[in-house]
Design a protein around this motif. Structure first.
Motif, PDB file in Angstrom:
ATOM      1  N   ASP A 143       1.358  -1.536   0.328  1.00  0.00           N
ATOM      2  CA  ASP A 143       0.021   0.366  -0.362  1.00  0.00           C
ATOM      3  C   ASP A 143       0.321   1.203   0.198  1.00  0.00           C
ATOM      4  N   ASN A 144       2.243   0.894  -0.413  1.00  0.00           N
ATOM      5  CA  ASN A 144       3.483   2.386   0.375  1.00  0.00           C
ATOM      6  C   ASN A 144       3.088   2.853   1.313  1.00  0.00           C
ATOM      7  N   SER A 145       2.475   2.232   2.315  1.00  0.00           N
ATOM      8  CA  SER A 145       3.797   2.607   3.492  1.00  0.00           C
ATOM      9  C   SER A 145       4.571   3.220   3.757  1.00  0.00           C
ATOM     10  N   GLY A 146       4.918   3.410   5.281  1.00  0.00           N
ATOM     11  CA  GLY A 146       6.167   3.136   5.439  1.00  0.00           C
ATOM     12  C   GLY A 146       6.596   2.135   5.593  1.00  0.00           C
ATOM     13  N   THR A 147       6.102   1.066   5.984  1.00  0.00           N
ATOM     14  CA  THR A 147       6.396  -0.659   6.182  1.00  0.00           C
ATOM     15  C   THR A 147       6.634  -0.723   4.839  1.00  0.00           C
ATOM     16  N   ASP A 148       5.609  -0.800   3.455  1.00  0.00           N
ATOM     17  CA  ASP A 148       5.118  -1.132   2.774  1.00  0.00           C
ATOM     18  C   ASP A 148       7.054  -1.055   2.178  1.00  0.00           C
ATOM     19  N   GLN A 149       7.386   0.618   1.885  1.00  0.00           N
ATOM     20  CA  GLN A 149       8.054   0.650   1.431  1.00  0.00           C
ATOM     21  C   GLN A 149       9.818   0.159   1.735  1.00  0.00           C
ATOM     22  N   MET A 150      10.053   0.440   3.343  1.00  0.00           N
ATOM     23  CA  MET A 150      11.016  -0.248   3.830  1.00  0.00           C
ATOM     24  C   MET A 150      11.166  -1.915   3.392  1.00  0.00           C
ATOM     25  N   GLU A 151      10.153  -2.676   3.321  1.00  0.00           N
ATOM     26  CA  GLU A 151      10.371  -4.068   2.682  1.00  0.00           C
ATOM     27  C   GLU A 151      10.957  -4.215   1.379  1.00  0.00           C
ATOM     28  N   LYS A 152      10.332  -3.237   0.700  1.00  0.00           N
ATOM     29  CA  LYS A 152      10.322  -3.573  -0.519  1.00  0.00           C
ATOM     30  C   LYS A 152      12.215  -3.346  -0.574  1.00  0.00           C
ATOM     31  N   ALA A 153      11.997  -2.244   0.047  1.00  0.00           N
ATOM     32  CA  ALA A 153      13.963  -1.566   0.465  1.00  0.00           C
ATOM     33  C   ALA A 153      14.684  -3.277   0.808  1.00  0.00           C
ATOM     34  N   TYR A 154      14.692  -4.216   2.065  1.00  0.00           N
ATOM     35  CA  TYR A 154      14.673  -5.327   2.197  1.00  0.00           C
ATOM     36  C   TYR A 154      15.108  -6.363   1.160  1.00  0.00           C
ATOM     37  N   LEU A 172      -3.650  -3.341   1.726  1.00  0.00           N
ATOM     38  CA  LEU A 172      -4.309  -3.647   3.525  1.00  0.00           C
ATOM     39  C   LEU A 172      -3.262  -2.966   4.934  1.00  0.00           C
ATOM     40  N   GLY A 173      -4.142  -2.702   5.330  1.00  0.00           N
ATOM     41  CA  GLY A 173      -3.169  -1.660   6.877  1.00  0.00           C
ATOM     42  C   GLY A 173      -2.737  -2.617   7.370  1.00  0.00           C
ATOM     43  N   MET A 174      -1.784  -2.066   8.766  1.00  0.00           N
ATOM     44  CA  MET A 174      -0.881  -2.976   9.134  1.00  0.00           C
ATOM     45  C   MET A 174      -1.536  -4.414  10.267  1.00  0.00           C
ATOM     46  N   GLY A 175      -2.960  -3.551  10.484  1.00  0.00           N
ATOM     47  CA  GLY A 175      -3.007  -4.967  11.339  1.00  0.00           C
ATOM     48  C   GLY A 175      -4.410  -5.223  10.791  1.00  0.00           C
ATOM     49  N   THR A 188       5.504 -11.949   8.146  1.00  0.00           N
ATOM     50  CA  THR A 188       4.821 -10.335   7.391  1.00  0.00           C
ATOM     51  C   THR A 188       6.171  -9.739   8.388  1.00  0.00           C
ATOM     52  N   LEU A 189       6.326  -8.045   7.781  1.00  0.00           N
ATOM     53  CA  LEU A 189       7.271  -7.271   8.277  1.00  0.00           C
ATOM     54  C   LEU A 189       6.166  -6.282   8.901  1.00  0.00           C
ATOM     55  N   THR A 190       6.482  -5.906  10.031  1.00  0.00           N
ATOM     56  CA  THR A 190       5.713  -4.789  10.996  1.00  0.00           C
ATOM     57  C   THR A 190       6.054  -4.420  11.635  1.00  0.00           C
ATOM     58  N   ASP A 191       5.940  -3.190  11.875  1.00  0.00           N
ATOM     59  CA  ASP A 191       5.978  -2.118  13.501  1.00  0.00           C
ATOM     60  C   ASP A 191       5.815  -2.877  14.022  1.00  0.00           C
ATOM     61  N   ARG A 192       6.827  -2.722  15.695  1.00  0.00           N
ATOM     62  CA  ARG A 192       6.345  -3.556  16.531  1.00  0.00           C
ATOM     63  C   ARG A 192       5.155  -3.017  17.558  1.00  0.00           C
ATOM     64  N   ALA A 193       4.520  -1.507  17.084  1.00  0.00           N
ATOM     65  CA  ALA A 193       3.608  -1.444  17.878  1.00  0.00           C
ATOM     66  C   ALA A 193       1.851  -1.724  17.982  1.00  0.00           C
ATOM     67  N   THR A 194       1.621  -2.585  16.084  1.00  0.00           N
ATOM     68  CA  THR A 194       0.735  -2.729  15.710  1.00  0.00           C
ATOM     69  C   THR A 194       0.887  -3.940  16.632  1.00  0.00           C
ATOM     70  N   TYR A 195       2.260  -4.769  16.285  1.00  0.00           N
ATOM     71  CA  TYR A 195       2.443  -6.534  16.562  1.00  0.00           C
ATOM     72  C   TYR A 195       1.766  -6.210  17.813  1.00  0.00           C
ATOM     73  N   GLY A 196       2.411  -5.973  18.959  1.00  0.00           N
ATOM     74  CA  GLY A 196       2.270  -5.459  20.507  1.00  0.00           C
ATOM     75  C   GLY A 196       0.652  -5.470  20.060  1.00  0.00           C
ATOM     76  N   ALA A 197      -0.913  -4.107  19.841  1.00  0.00           N
ATOM     77  CA  ALA A 197      -1.670  -4.244  19.728  1.00  0.00           C
ATOM     78  C   ALA A 197      -2.532  -5.801  19.471  1.00  0.00           C
ATOM     79  N   TYR A 198      -1.899  -6.452  18.393  1.00  0.00           N
ATOM     80  CA  TYR A 198      -2.379  -7.832  17.601  1.00  0.00           C
ATOM     81  C   TYR A 198      -2.117  -9.056  18.287  1.00  0.00           C
ATOM     82  N   LYS A 199      -1.069  -8.763  19.338  1.00  0.00           N
ATOM     83  CA  LYS A 199      -0.220 -10.110  19.491  1.00  0.00           C
ATOM     84  C   LYS A 199      -0.985 -11.521  20.299  1.00  0.00           C
ATOM     85  N   ALA A 200      -2.305 -10.727  20.722  1.00  0.00           N
ATOM     86  CA  ALA A 200      -2.616 -12.327  21.225  1.00  0.00           C
ATOM     87  C   ALA A 200      -3.595 -12.449  20.396  1.00  0.00           C
ATOM     88  N   LYS A 201      -4.282 -11.410  19.419  1.00  0.00           N
ATOM     89  CA  LYS A 201      -5.466 -12.031  18.519  1.00  0.00           C
ATOM     90  C   LYS A 201      -5.272 -13.132  17.985  1.00  0.00           C
TER      91      LYS A 201
END
Length: 269
Positions: A143-154, A172-175, A188-201
Motif C-alpha cells: 500500500d506504499n506505506s512506510g512499512t511497505d517501502q521499507m519491505e521493498k528496500a529489504y 491493506l493496513g498493518m492490523g 510479514t514485516l510489521t512495526d512493533r507497536a501494531t504487533y503488540g496490539a495484535y499479538k494475542a489475537k
C-alpha cells in the motif's frame, strides 16, 4: 404526553451540549495505521484537545497516502514514518517545519513453527532471503506505506523476493495484514507497536528483531500554507509544538501495551 415532553427535553439538552463541540476548531491529521492501530493516538490526543479546546480529526492510512493527502492540501498536518519520502515532501515545498517525534522498530513475524528457520537472526536481509528461498508465504502491505517501502528496500538489498503465490500483496493496513498472516501461516514485516496490539489475537511470533536496519523513526510535518492558504497552519503548529514538547514526549513514553513501551520519544529540545 408527559413522556413525549420528557424525551423532547432530553433531546434538546443533548443537542445543546453538542453545540460547543460542533463549533470546535478542527485540525486534520493524516497519519499511518501504526499510530492508530496501536492505540497511541487515542491515548495522546485527548490531553492536547483538552488543553487547546481544538479537535483533531485523524485520517489513518499508509504513509504514501498520508503524504499524498498533505500534498493535496486535504489535511493540515501529517505524522508518518518514511524519512526519504518525508525529506522529498519538504524539499518539493509541500511541507514545512518537520520535527522528529518518536521511533520504534520493525520486526519480522511469522508462524510459531517458523518453517523458514529464521528465528533468532539479527540480520534482516539474510532472513528475508531465507524466506524467499523457502517458498513460504509472505504477506506484503502493498500500500506504499512506510512499512511497505521499507519491505521493498529489504528485498532489493537481499537480492531475492518470494515469487508467485508465495508473495501476497494485500493492499491493506498493518492490523489486517497481521490477521492475514495468522490465517495463512505466513511471514510479514510489521512495526512493533501494531504487533503488540495484535499479538494475542494473531498468535504470531517475533522471528527477527534487533537489526539496526529495522530502526523506524516518525516525523510530523505541517502542510505549507504558501501552497494551500486554506489549511489550518496555526492549528497544525500547535499540534507539532505540543507533541514535541516535554509534555507530549512524556505522554508518548508512558504509552504501554501489556506493560511494554511501544514508542520512544525523539524530539530535540
Amino acid at each position: 404526553m408527559k413522556r413525549r415532553v420528557l424525551v423532547f427535553a432530553m433531546a434538546a439538552t443533548v443537542a445543546a451540549a453538542a453545540l460547543p463541540a460542533m463549533g470546535q476548531e478542527v485540525i486534520r491529521l493524516s497519519t499511518t495505521t501504526s499510530t492508530e492501530n496501536s492505540g497511541l493516538l487515542q491515548y495522546l490526543l485527548p490531553a492536547f484537545e483538552t488543553k487547546t479546546g481544538k479537535r483533531v480529526h485523524v485520517i489513518s492510512v499508509g504513509t504514501g497516502k498520508a503524504l499524498e493527502m498533505a500534498r493535496n492540501g486535504d489535511v493540515d498536518v501529517t505524522l508518518v514514518h518514511a524519512r526519504p519520502s518525508e525529506d522529498k515532501f519538504v524539499a518539493e515545498g509541500h511541507g514545512v517545519n518537520r520535527r522528529d517525534v518518536m521511533y520504534n522498530d520493525f520486526i519480522l513475524v511469522g508462524p510459531p513453527a517458523d518453517p523458514a528457520g529464521i528465528r533468532g537472526s539479527k540480520d534482516v536481509l539474510k532472513a528475508m532471503k531465507k524466506i524467499a528461498d523457502s517458498k513460504v508465504k509472505f504477506i506484503s502491505r502493498g500500500d506504499n506505506s512506510g512499512t511497505d517501502q521499507m519491505e521493498k528496500a529489504y528485498w532489493k538489498e537481499a537480492g531475492a523476493k518470494p515469487e508467485g503465490s508465495a508473495y501476497v500483496s494485500a493492499g491493506l493496513g498493518m492490523g489486517e495484514v497481521l490477521n492475514m498472516a495468522a490465517e495463512m501461516q505466513a511471514y510479514t514485516l510489521t512495526d512493533r507497536a501494531t504487533y503488540g496490539a495484535y499479538k494475542a489475537k494473531t498468535g504470531l511470533a517475533v522471528e527477527v528483531e534487533g537489526d539496526p536496519k529495522m530502526f523506524n523513526p516518525y516525523g510530523i510535518i505541517a502542510v505549507n500554507p504558501a501552497r494551500h492558504p486554506a489549511v489550518n497552519y496555526k492549528g497544525a503548529m500547535q499540534l507539532i509544538e505540543w507533541i514535541t514538547s516535554a509534555e507530549g514526549q512524556a505522554s508518548i513514553a508512558s504509552f504501554k501495551v501489556d506493560g511494554q513501551q511501544l514508542f520512544f520519544p525523539s524530539a530535540k529540545h
